[in-house]
Each structure stands twice: as C-alpha cells, then as structure tokens.
Motif scaffolding. Structure first.
Motif, short mmCIF file in Angstrom:
data_model
loop_
_atom_site.label_atom_id
_atom_site.label_comp_id
_atom_site.label_asym_id
_atom_site.label_seq_id
_atom_site.Cartn_x
_atom_site.Cartn_y
_atom_site.Cartn_z
N ARG A 114 0.67 -1.39 -0.13
CA ARG A 114 0.01 -0.09 0.15
C ARG A 114 0.96 1.42 -0.26
NH1 ARG A 114 -3.63 -1.54 -2.43
NH2 ARG A 114 -4.37 0.47 -2.32
N ALA A 153 0.68 5.16 -1.97
CA ALA A 153 0.73 6.22 -1.22
C ALA A 153 2.00 6.40 -2.39
CB ALA A 153 0.42 5.75 -0.26
N SER A 176 1.20 8.50 -5.29
CA SER A 176 0.07 8.87 -5.35
C SER A 176 0.37 10.22 -4.90
CB SER A 176 -1.15 8.68 -4.87
OG SER A 176 -2.59 9.12 -4.89
N ASN A 177 1.15 10.96 -3.91
CA ASN A 177 1.94 11.57 -3.98
C ASN A 177 2.77 11.93 -2.58
OD1 ASN A 177 1.55 14.30 -2.03
ND2 ASN A 177 -0.58 14.43 -1.49
N ALA A 201 3.47 14.33 0.68
CA ALA A 201 2.46 13.58 1.65
C ALA A 201 3.03 12.22 1.94
CB ALA A 201 0.91 13.54 1.18
N LEU A 232 5.51 13.06 4.78
CA LEU A 232 4.42 13.98 6.07
C LEU A 232 4.35 12.76 6.83
CD1 LEU A 232 3.32 17.01 4.76
CD2 LEU A 232 5.15 16.67 6.00
N TYR A 261 -1.76 19.40 8.30
CA TYR A 261 -1.06 20.04 8.05
C TYR A 261 -1.13 21.04 7.19
CZ TYR A 261 3.25 16.99 8.75
OH TYR A 261 4.43 15.37 9.09
N GLU A 309 -0.50 22.17 4.66
CA GLU A 309 -0.99 21.84 3.10
C GLU A 309 -1.79 20.39 3.17
OE1 GLU A 309 2.14 22.50 4.72
OE2 GLU A 309 3.28 21.26 3.57
N PRO A 310 -2.62 20.23 1.99
CA PRO A 310 -3.55 19.35 2.02
C PRO A 310 -2.48 18.27 1.25
CG PRO A 310 -4.18 20.64 -0.03
CD PRO A 310 -3.24 21.58 0.90
N SER A 311 -3.01 16.99 2.43
CA SER A 311 -2.03 16.02 2.45
C SER A 311 -2.50 14.96 2.21
CB SER A 311 -0.72 15.59 3.18
OG SER A 311 -0.91 15.92 4.23
N LEU A 312 -3.68 14.45 1.72
CA LEU A 312 -4.13 13.30 0.95
C LEU A 312 -3.53 12.43 -0.64
CD1 LEU A 312 -8.44 13.87 1.84
CD2 LEU A 312 -5.92 13.11 3.13
N PHE A 313 -3.73 11.47 -0.66
CA PHE A 313 -3.33 10.32 -1.60
C PHE A 313 -4.64 9.69 -1.69
CE2 PHE A 313 -1.23 9.31 2.54
CZ PHE A 313 -0.04 9.38 1.87
N LEU A 314 -4.78 11.04 -3.15
CA LEU A 314 -6.11 11.21 -4.21
C LEU A 314 -6.69 9.60 -5.07
CD1 LEU A 314 -5.53 14.35 -5.10
CD2 LEU A 314 -6.61 14.16 -3.42
N LEU A 328 -5.62 6.80 -3.40
CA LEU A 328 -6.68 5.38 -2.68
C LEU A 328 -8.26 6.39 -1.99
CD1 LEU A 328 -2.99 5.36 -0.55
CD2 LEU A 328 -4.20 4.51 -2.99
N ILE A 347 -3.42 5.03 6.40
CA ILE A 347 -2.09 4.53 5.51
C ILE A 347 -0.66 4.57 6.42
CG2 ILE A 347 -1.77 6.91 5.83
CD1 ILE A 347 -1.06 4.47 2.90
N ARG A 352 -9.78 11.46 -4.75
CA ARG A 352 -9.91 12.79 -5.57
C ARG A 352 -11.67 12.82 -5.50
NH1 ARG A 352 -6.01 12.80 -9.13
NH2 ARG A 352 -5.17 10.42 -9.12
N ARG A 359 -3.18 26.32 -3.36
CA ARG A 359 -1.53 25.37 -4.39
C ARG A 359 -1.75 24.98 -5.58
NH1 ARG A 359 2.73 23.91 -0.89
NH2 ARG A 359 2.82 21.89 -1.94
#
Ligand SMILES: Nc1ncnc2c1ncn2[C@@H]1O[C@H](COP(=O)(O)OP(=O)(O)OP(=O)(O)O)[C@@H](O)[C@H]1O
Ligand SMILES: [Mg+2]
Lengths: 332, 501
Positions: free
Chosen positions: A192, A196, A199-200, A203, A206, B89, B91-96, B98, B106, B143, B341
């Motif tokens: 997984r 991740a 994907s980003n 992040a 972080l 945070y 700044e947005p820190s999601l994994f789009l 997923l 995660i 997303r 951003r």
C-alpha cells in the motif's frame, strides 16, 4: 476458492480481460491456428518474459518511477548463465534459477541506491544503467555466443514442459508471481505504501512512509524479476549472444501501461500488467498472421500504447462523470 | 494517563534555519494535558516550522525539546507518531488515488493475520466520519473531495492515531461557520479526554472562543504566552504585528456605475441552478454561503474554467464565450482561485516569475523579458501585501503558507483587471495583511472596477460588501443590501433559506 475470489478483477482488469478475449477471437478468425491448444501454448510461451518483466516493473511505475534497464539485465543474465553453464557442465536448472535473480538483483541494488538514496530521477538513472549493463555484456561476451549444446538439458527440457497441453512451465511461474505480488500489493502495508508514494510523494514523507526502503526494494525486486526473465529467455530460445533482448524495455512499459498501470503513479495492478503483456503479444501474433512486416509491427505497438493512455484518460473522465451524475441526483 | 494541566511537552530556545533564512530564532512553547493551545503569528512567523519539528519533518538546529521527563526524538515522522503526536498539516496531504478508509489508516492499517483487514478499516473509518458528523463513504476515492471534506478526512486520520498531542495547522481555514463549530466540538472532546491540542489560525475570533492558552510568535521568536483570560484581542494583534490595528474593514463609499457583469439563469445541474445576479462598476458583491454551496463553482463557470449547461454571462452588455478563460481574460476578468496551491501557483518557480506570469505585457522588453521590470513589479507587490521571502527568485514552495496565498493574490491583482473575482481573498492571511487586502479590494472598487468576492468569513462579508448574495445547496436563497444585512440574516439564509427565492 476463497483465496482466488480475492483476486476477482476490479472493473479495470475485468474489462481488460474482455478486450483480450475479443482480440484473441479476432486473431482466431484471421488465423484459426491461434485458437488451438498449440496456439494458446505459443501465446503463453512467447509472453512469459515480457509478462514477468511487467510484473516486476508494475510496483515501480505505481511509485511514479520507471526502470528502463530491464531488457539489458535480461541480456546480461542470459549470457552470464549460459557462460557459467558452458564452463560448469554439472550445472542444472537449479543453479540457473538461483544465479539469475542474483545477477538481476545486483543491477537492481545499483538502480535502487541511485534512485532512492541519491533521489535522482529514475528515468535518467535507469537509462544510464540500460547502457552500462548492455555495454558490460558486449565487453564480457567478447562476441562469444552460446547454443543449446552448451546449456543444461534439464533447463531446456523444463522450458519445453507443458501442463494440460496449453500451460508452459514458465507461464505457470508468471501466474504464480502475478498472484503473489497482487496479493502483496493489496494486503501488505509495504504494498500500500507503494500506491501512496506514487499518489503523493510529498505527503508520503509527511506521514512517515519509509520512502527510501520501499523505493530501493522495488528496484531490487524488478532486478530479481529481470534476472529470472533472463533464465526464461534461455529456456525459450536456447541460444544467446550479446544483443539478446536488445531494445525490448519499452515493450515492457507498454504492456504495463496498456494493462492499466498509470504512468503518473498511484494506480494499477500486476494482474493488469500481465493481461497487458498478453494483449500486446496477441496483437503482434495477429499482425504476423496477416503478414504485416516487422517495421509496421513496432509502429502499431507504439500506436497501441497511445491508445492505452487515451483509454486511461477516458476511463478517468468517465468515473468523474459518474461522480457528477451522482451529485446531480443529490442536488435535484 | 495524564492529568489535566500536566506538562506534556516543552520546547525551549528552539532554532531552525533553512539555508540562509532563519525561520526560528529561539522559541518556547509549553503544552499541557487537557488544554487547547493557540499558536498565533504573522505569515512567515514560523508557526508551521514549529509544528513540523514536532511532527518529525524538520530537525531543529538548536534548543531543547522534552517530552515529559525524556528528551523528544526529532527527525522522523514515524518517531513522532510513536511518541503520541498526530498532525494535520497546513498543506493538503491526502493520497488522491486511495480510498478514504485507506487515507485514514495509511501506514497503520488494521491487520488480520498477515493481511490487511480492509473490512475493519472501512468500519472504523465510517465510525470516525460519523463521529465528525460527516457521513463520507470510506470506500470512495479521495480524488474529487471538496477541501472541507478533505479536512474531515485529515481530522479523522489524526483522531485514529489516538495521539496525546494533536497539532492542527490552520484546520479551519477552508471551513465555514457550521463546520468550524463541528471541529470545535471535536477539539473540546479531545480536551475532555485530557489530550493536548495545539492549533494555528488566523481567525482570531474563533481563537478566543476555543483556546485556553495563547502563544504569540513574531519573526521566529516567542513574544508571549498567556492564558486566554490574561490577554485580549487588541493585545494579541499588537504582539503579532507590532502595531495597533484600528480598522479591520475600512469600507469606503464608492460611486456605483453601470452593470459590468450580468449573470442570468446560470445552471450546472451538479453544482448550481438558475443563478442570476449583477455586479456594477464600483461595486463589491459578496457570495456568501456554506462551503460546498456552489459559490466557487459559479465563479469558475463565469471565468470559463468549468462549463455551464444553460444561462448566460454578459460583460458590459456583451455575451462572454463560455468555457474559455482566455476569452474572460481578454475582457479583463481575473479570478483568484480558492485552491491556490493546485490552481494558482507554479511551486518550483520563483516568486517573481509567479507574480509576473499573467502580466506579460507589462514586463516584456523589445524581444526578451525585461527582468528589471519584473523585479520592480514583484517589489511593488511585496510591499503592498508584505510578502515575506529571502530573495525574489526563491521558489514559491519555500514560502510559508500565507505568503504563498499572497503571491497568488499579487499575481492576479497585478493584471489590473476590470472585473475582479476573488475566492476567499484572505484565507490563511494574517490579521495585519488582511486589512491591507481589504484596502486593496476597496481601492479597486473605488477605481470603478467590479468586484465579486466569495468569503466564508462573515465579518469580512458584512464589512466589505455593498450587496450580499447568499447561496445554499446550489441555489440563490437571498440577496441583501448592505443596510439590510446582518450576521443572523446571512446565517439563516445560508442554512435554512428557501430555494424558491
Ligand atoms: N522548506 C523551506 N525552505 C526554505 N525556507 C522555508 C522552508 N519552510 C519554511 N521556510 C521559511 O521559514 C519561515 C517560517 O515559515 P513558516 O511556514 O513556519 O511560517 P508560518 O508561521 O507557518 O506562516 P503562515 O501563517 O503563512 O503559514 C518563512 O520565512 C519561510 O519562508
Ligand atoms: Mg504555516
């Protein structure tokens, strides 16, 4: 059964499978031999190497990286093993299956250290190792070729082995590798993390994902699969020279991308990558059957890649539209 | 279990520099259990840097940090999580790519034997979303989520870590009143469970409602640390900006001219329906409503980023081509987008390049770019908006969140538009500069420009606008003149207004 149902293809792999079946059907109409047991067996045999490489490459592409050194690594391992077998007649298939992945892993470790450790772009690093490894094969081989008589008979007979009349030993291993990696990518944290990271990446840092370790190991895995693919190469062709598998890396990328492993990272599966490899091979077979020459075949391969990326976009837009439609309903 | 008031974490004389730039020059912060601690300061004061040190993203160059009676281990987000720290945070820190459940868990997915237990993860995520009052589907991809919903996922993620210390960097910046209230409820329940919450915000009114302690930072140093009862708004502002701020919304009466922008029956069934209004030259019209009510989508449709299905947009009486930002820009319309951003900046390009990007005509020489003009233009906006950076060519990426916001604002204001559409003009911007932004918007209207402003901050809406249009769930539910509008009326319309209006 329960184990198998876990791999029930999500819609993406399902529709790819359907496209594959249709393509095989069309090819069968052009050339009925394609639909026979022999035809199916040939499809599997000829796809095994690319499919194995696509499975190895999938996690890397999912992480928004790429490994262009795979074809050179196949050439290196194939030549090295043939050389060792020629000098050590007591070697059987067992030694080949151990040494192959080890040689591949050496290249993988090099790629991994450069990409993950120094944070260099993988496109550039693996383009470099593509040339370095191929160069090494030229130098070491010193124009020596090997043929079937220098190779272990046990290896070659394993290469000929077919189950149920259609399933060659090599492709059986491909399916095994596909299922294990598909399971790993879906049900293990490390798998997984790959999604991740792709994907980003920002992040991923972080939230404390071990980006170095994951990236490094993905390249080592791809290297190991390339080494094993080198052994498969010998099993299929029973001869090797310094140009073995030259320039085939893009066919592997194409297979993965056609199989729905998005080049932008974050999505795709090894099941898709395997179907992608089969699809490319089927189309190639179909083109050969109607007598299209080699130049056009590679042009059509390129076209296929573009179509695949286009299809990817279209599918993404479709799911966006579905989301929209849902909103419209909610808003009404 | 920590008792209320126990000292959980203490930072003393913490320093941090990035290359030549000093971000922290000796800051102190004490965090106690069962307390909500607000961290305030101007844009670039070093708030996010402080939190990122605690989060393990940065390592401090000097000073000490202790966790209880042990030294705190810095330098790795994993170690921070293991030490009981969770972070939301700025700044947005999601994994789009997923799912939401996966985003929440995660790296910490529930396991069943050797495999991840996805069913369990989904159940848990659904439970957290329900607790936050937002029933998001845990199986959905991240997303396409609105910024507010993304924030909900981030909060759920932080809660799921079961941490003792929760750091929130401007969690409310993208939320409207009712969502802020929900977040405050969550913060209170964390407090009741004797956890510590540190939160950063530029909305000082909510800071005084929720926090127990207030620490003010200025230029990388702690200025004061007081219980909320020992300080007040004026004092805090003075400590932050170093001077008194008398007027927050300096409203000037402008001469209102003819219709500049006319929107008629604009509809995009997914987001908004039958929206009609006008904006005149010299007028400031505010679009109010909850986050997700379709305000930003209307603005994007006018500017041509999104399409609309029916209706029309007229500029000075002429039809504006739909779906074409180029056509909109040719009519001298500018849109400062909400999600800066992603939509407004080239993160790795310099501040100067970002600011001059849309004002090419003004900085071009005979053949090449005139870099002197670019430098002058950047300097003008640095002064007007007090943008803080080391050098003009610093990548925008290295600026603090608020200074990134200012850069986008400068980029669009620099185009000198006739019609200015601003989406949340002061989001993430400190109190001192807020007044400057308000002045600039007023001045633009004073020059006869038409301004359409979207804002979730009611005082801003009430203080700035000549007319207020309230939207709810994609419909226009009220239109109030400056004299009619009150806080209660706007809130009532935004939450319960009838869609027939
Ligand atoms: N990665 C980085 N590289 C270089 N400089 C940085 C970096 N991160 C922060 N800085 C600098 O450190 C200073 C403090 O930034 P920080 O993000 O902590 O501000 P902040 O108080 O959170 O401001 P805001 O309210 O705008 O979010 C700023 O001057 C910023 O430019
Ligand atoms: Mg910040």
């Amino acid at each position: 059964m329960n184990f198998l149902s876990r791999f029930k293809p999500s819609s993406r792999e399902g529709s790819l499978g359907l496209i594959l079946i249709v393509t095989i059907g069309i090819t069968g109409i052009i050339n009925p031999r394609f639909l026979t047991g022999d035809g199916t067996r040939d499809l599997f045999t000829s796809t095994a190497v690319v499919a194995l490489l696509a499975i190895g490459m999938a996690p890397i592409i999912i992480m928004r990286h790429i490994d262009l050194s795979v074809a050179s690594t196949v050439g290196l391992t194939a030549w090295f093993i043939a050389d060792l077998c020629a000098k050590n007649p007591e070697f059987t298939w067992v030694q080949c299956f151990i040494i192959g992945p080890i040689i591949g892993m050496v290249v993988g470790v090099l790629n991994g250290l450069l990409v993950a450790g120094l944070r260099l772009p993988s496109l550039v690093v693996t383009l470099g190792t593509l040339y370095i490894v191929r160069g090494a094969v030229y130098v070491i081989s010193n124009s020596v070729d090997y043929n079937a008589q220098e190779m272990p008979p046990s290896l070659l007979s394993l290469g000929q082995k077919v189950y149920f009349g259609v399933m060659p030993f090599t492709f059986l291993l491909v399916i095994f590798a596909m299922l294990v990696t598909a399971w790993f990518m879906k049900y293990r944290k490390a798998g997984r993390d790959c999604y991740a990271i792709g994907s980003n990446p920002h992040a991923a840092d972080l939230v404390g994902i071990k980006v170095f370790r994951r990236t490094f190991l993905a390249f080592v895995f791809s290297g190991a699969m390339s080494g094993l693919a080198g052994v498969f190469y010998l099993m299929r062709f029973a001869q090797v020279d310094s140009t073995a598998f030259y320039g085939q890396e893009l066919a592997v990328v194409a297979a993965a991308v056609i199989g729905g492993v998005t080049i932008a990272g974050g999505s795709g599966t090894t099941v898709g990558a395997t179907i992608g490899a089969l699809l490319v091979q089927t189309i190639q077979g179909g083109l050969a059957a109607i007598g299209v020459d080699a130049f056009w075949k590679s042009a059509i391969n390129g076209l296929l890649l573009i179509v695949a990326i286009y299809a990817d976009r279209t599918l993404a837009r479709k799911s966006e539209n579905a989301l929209l439609a849902q909103r419209i309903k909610e808003r009404a | 279990m920590a008792q209320k008031g126990d000292l959980l974490l203490q930072m003393k004389g913490v320093q941090k520099r990035f290359g030549g730039a000093i971000a922290l020059r000796g800051t102190d912060l004490s965090i106690r259990a069962g307390e909500i601690h607000a961290l305030l300061g101007e844009n670039g004061a070093g708030k996010s840097t402080m939190l990122k040190i605690l989060a393990g993203v940065h390592v401090n160059d000097g000073g000490t940090i202790s966790l209880g009676d042990k030294p705190f281990i810095t330098g790795s987000p994993e170690a921070a999580i293991a030490q009981g720290i969770a972070v939301i945070y700025q700044e947005p820190s999601l994994f789009l790519d997923l799912t939401l459940a996966e985003n929440v868990f995660i790296g910490r997915q529930p396991m069943k034997g050797v495999a991840i237990d996805w069913a369990q993860a989904q159940v848990e995520a659904a439970r957290l979303f329900a607790e936050l009052g937002v029933p998001l589907d845990p199986k959905r991809q991240a997303r396409g989520l609105s910024i507010a919903d993304q924030q909900v996922v981030e909060i759920a993620k932080a809660l799921s870590m079961n941490a003792n210390i929760i750091l929130m960097d401007e969690p409310t910046a993208a939320l409207s009143a009712s969502e802020v209230e929900r977040l405050m409820t969550v913060m209170k329940s964390l407090k009741a469970a004797n956890k510590a919450v540190i939160f950063v915000s530029h909305r000082l009114d909510e800071v005084f409602v929720i926090s127990d302690y207030i620490t003010v930072m200025r230029d990388g140093a702690t200025v004061s640390e007081n219980p909320v009862t020992g300080t007040d708004l004026q004092k805090v502002i003075k400590e932050m900006v170093g001077r008194e701020l008398t007027e927050l919304f300096p409203k000037t009466e402008n001469k209102i001219g003819g219709v500049a922008l006319e929107i008629k029956d604009l509809t995009n069934p997914a987001y908004f329906r039958n929206i009609s209004f006008t904006v005149r030259h010299g007028e400031i019209v505010a679009l109010a409503g909850l986050v997700g009510s379709g305000r930003s989508e209307v603005a994007r449709a006018i500017f041509g980023i999104d399409k609309y299905t029916t209706g029309s947009v007229k500029v000075n009486g002429k039809d504006l081509a739909k779906g074409s930002p180029v056509a909109a820009m040719a009519e001298k319309i500018a849109l400062v987008p909400e999600d800066r951003r992603q939509q407004g900046l080239f993160m790795i390009a310099g501040v100067n390049r970002n600011i001059s990007m849309e004002s090419f005509d003004r900085i071009k020489g005979k053949i090449f770019l005139n870099f002197k003009k670019e430098r002058a233009l950047t300097e003008i906006w640095r002064e007007k908006l007090s943008i803080k950076y080391e050098s003009q060519s610093n990548p925008v990426e290295s600026l603090s969140g608020g200074n990134q916001q200012k850069t986008v604002l400068a980029k669009w204001l620099a185009t000198d538009p006739d019609i200015l559409i601003v989406d949340e003009p002061t989001r993430g911007i400190d109190v001192g500069t807020k007044a400057e932004v308000h002045k600039l918007i007023n001045a633009a209207a004073g020059e006869g420009k038409a301004v359409l402003m979207i804002s979730s901050e009611l005082p801003e809406v009430l203080g700035m606008a000549d007319r207020i249009i309230v939207m709810r769930e994609g419909h226009k539910v009220a239109e109030l003149s400056r004299s009619e509008a009150t806080q209660e009326k706007v809130i009532a319309a935004a939450t319960t207004g009838s869609k027939g209006a």
